[in-house]
Design an enzyme around this catalytic site. Structure first.
Site, PDB file in Angstrom:
ATOM      1  N   TYR A 139      42.222  31.627  44.115  1.00  0.00           N
ATOM      2  CA  TYR A 139      41.374  32.784  43.802  1.00  0.00           C
ATOM      3  C   TYR A 139      40.533  32.571  42.550  1.00  0.00           C
ATOM      4  CZ  TYR A 139      43.687  36.295  46.856  1.00  0.00           C
ATOM      5  OH  TYR A 139      44.147  37.032  47.898  1.00  0.00           O
ATOM      6  N   GLU A 140      39.378  33.252  42.509  1.00  0.00           N
ATOM      7  CA  GLU A 140      38.533  33.333  41.318  1.00  0.00           C
ATOM      8  C   GLU A 140      38.124  31.964  40.775  1.00  0.00           C
ATOM      9  OE1 GLU A 140      37.628  36.208  40.940  1.00  0.00           O
ATOM     10  OE2 GLU A 140      39.239  37.533  41.561  1.00  0.00           O
ATOM     11  N   GLY A 141      37.882  31.032  41.691  1.00  0.00           N
ATOM     12  CA  GLY A 141      37.582  29.657  41.298  1.00  0.00           C
ATOM     13  C   GLY A 141      38.873  28.886  41.183  1.00  0.00           C
TER      14      GLY A 141
END
Length: 603
Positions: free
Chosen positions: A409-411
């Protein structure tokens, strides 16, 4: 504290590396206001009643129950904490939004994902980038839980390279709407959302553009089947297909071509909140593991008494404590920076965007560190449960699977590792963080004669803080030499960047843990913080080990001959203890405290 004073004392993002932070200047969980404590308790009550008590339903792919719980969260106001009052929300500060994100996320990854996707990337882009008309039309419905939001960025060919998406937006001849066509994948909340934040490219624009799109199947929107996933089983995750979906021009979010900027800033906020969302999972897993270890009798004694189990319990608790310390330190820094910008005349939207952007380095650090700690914690939890931990009849197995997505997630954590160092170097080039001066000083120190005087380590953490200062010198030595050697080509040396990043991460996490503990020892007394002091020392000990390993890896990757020899000698000098701690005793002290308390009680 006045804004002027706050501005003088508050470090900029990344400056923790080159400037000293006083323990009095960090925010800790022990600093929560009475209102925040009440909010925490009401959140925990909701989680215990609606989520933890029914964790099996989330494993059975009960998407309807996830939606039902989201509606209940909306009724309690838990979806509106970060939403401005002008848009129907509570308008609370950044620390309070982190607090709710933390404690609402511990029971199940399915609900945590739904909550995070809705309150973060599903709502936040409108509150931060929307026009007043857009905010008044959509945000109150999202804040109350009447509508749920989703975020359509990822495509089959555009993951980490978010700006390479092929979804197209074509303006109509009369100029009244855009027709959006394309495919999005891994869209959380897709199965029950009423609104999408969609990113598409107009003509041959260099950057993508954001749009607010209402979910109407009669407007060319269709969904794929629910994805079969390793974990987060009751998080609705589907592909979304747009086939000439008409979107009014007034639903463009921000300006044309500003979509990539929106996406990146949303990720900055999402990263620190993802870290917070991993904290209570660590506490709960640790609590369940300790309860089992106290009750499980082998060889006529509870397994909690075995040294091999104590190592695991101490590791789980220490990582949770470090994560708390760093997350709330950074959250308050962001909140204070937002307040400063508002006092200087910035709008709330601009102040929050710039406030979070200022600490993008810390956000990436936290995302990596805490997501990996929660994976380690759930893994150790399974091991303590033994065969029962591998069984789906206990929550350990599902906790381990749910934790795995947090590193993506989120990079991905690999992307965030490289971002942390890359952003720090860019800040240095802009003059926001002085790395050149301290790095030069470290280089001169390497060529000088080391001091053989024994420092005075009579005060609490005096040796640990001196050692931490030397770990910072290791990073400056490695990063400074690497920048000098590779210059603008540094980003092509990913393994070097990742090794340097691991040192940077350990510095921030260890320092946050020491500062929190020092602050509480001063105000509550050292005796009351005995286990916390042990955790701070244990975390630093392991941070030193990581620094030695990653420092060697980095140095030999780019230095040769005398340069390599001198830097390796410097690494040895900078990571040397004067008084080596007894880590076995530290682990035993921590584990015995946790076992006696029946779980994690340091929050």
């Amino acid at each position: 504290m006045s804004t002027e004073t706050l501005n003088k004392e508050l470090l900029r993002g990344g400056q923790f590396l080159v400037k000293e932070t006083k323990c009095e200047d960090v925010f800790t969980l022990e600093d929560l206001s009475e209102e925040q404590k009440m909010m925490r308790e009401s959140t925990k009550e909701f989680v215990d009643r609606e989520l933890w008590a029914h964790w099996e339903r989330f494993e059975q792919k009960d998407y309807a129950y996830t939606e039902e719980c989201m509606k209940k969260a909306g009724e309690l106001g838990l979806l509106s904490v970060a939403v401005p009052e002008s848009c129907g929300g509570m308008g609370m500060g950044f620390v309070s939004t982190m607090l709710v994100c933390d404690y609402i996320s511990g029971a199940t990854g399915s609900f945590s994902t739904a909550f995070g996707a809705h309150t973060g990337i599903g709502t936040m882009p409108i509150t931060l980038y929307g026009t007043e008309e857009q905010k008044q039309k959509y945000v109150p419905k999202l804040a109350s839980g009447e509508w749920f939001g989703a975020y359509c960025l990822t495509e089959p060919g555009a993951g980490s390279d978010a700006n390479s998406g092929k979804t197209k937006a074509v303006r109509s001849k009369d100029g009244k709407y855009y027709s959006i066509s394309g495919q999005k994948m891994w869209i959380s909340n897709a199965g029950f959302c009423k609104l999408f934040i969609v990113f598409a490219r107009i003509e041959d624009d260099k950057n993508i553009t954001g749009f607010i799109v209402e979910n109407d199947p009669d407007n060319g929107i269709s969904l794929g089947d629910e994805e079969k996933k390793l974990g987060i089983h009751s998080s609705s995750t589907r592909q979304v297909f747009f086939n000439e979906t008409k979107v009014p021009v007034e639903n463009m979010l921000s300006e044309r071509g500003n979509g990539f900027k929106i996406a990146m800033n949303a990720l900055n906020i999402g990263r620190i909140k993802l870290a917070a969302a991993c904290l209570d999972a660590q506490r709960r897993v640790t609590g369940e593991a300790v309860k089992y270890a106290n009750e499980r009798i082998q060889f006529k004694t509870p397994i909690a008494n075995f040294g091999a189990i104590k190592v695991k319990i101490a590791r789980m608790a220490t990582n949770a404590y470090a994560g708390e310390s760093a997350c709330y330190r950074a959250a308050k820094d962001i909140e204070d920076r937002i307040a400063i910008r508002e006092a200087e005349g910035n709008s709330h939207q601009e102040a929050e965007l710039k406030g979070v952007e200022e600490y993008a380095i810390e956000c990436s650090i936290l995302k990596v560190a805490v997501s990996e700690d929660v994976q380690d914690t759930t893994d150790e939890g399974i091991q303590i449960f033994g065969g029962m931990g591998f069984s789906a009849d206990t929550p350990m197995e599902s906790a381990w699977r749910d934790a795995r997505i947090s590193r993506i997630y989120e990079g991905t954590n690999e992307i965030n590792r490289m971002l942390a160092v890359g952003m720090l170097v860019k800040k240095a080039m802009r003059g926001h963080v002085d790395l050149l001066g301290p790095a030069t000083a470290v280089g001169e120190e390497l060529m000088g004669i080391p001091s053989f005087e024994t420092p005075d380590f009579s005060e609490l953490f005096s040796e640990e803080k001196e050692l931490l200062a030397r770990l910072k010198k290791v990073f400056l030595m490695v990063a400074g030499s690497a920048v000098q050697k590779y210059g603008t080509e540094l980003d092509k040396h990913q393994q070097l960047l990742m090794a340097a990043s691991d040192i940077l991460i350990e510095i921030y996490m260890a320092e946050s843990t020491l500062l929190r503990t020092e602050k509480n020892a001063k105000r509550f007394g050292e005796d009351s913080q005995a286990a916390q002091i042990a955790m701070a020392k244990l975390y630093l000990y392991e941070a030193v080990d990581t620094t030695i390993q990653k420092g060697k890896e980095a140095i030999v990757s780019f230095a040769e001959g005398d340069e390599q020899r001198i830097m390796l000698m410097g690494l040895k000098r900078f990571t040397k203890y004067t008084n080596q701690p007894n880590v076995v005793a530290l682990r035993t002290q921590i584990a015995d405290k946790i076992a006696a308390d029946g779980g994690y009680t340091f929050d």
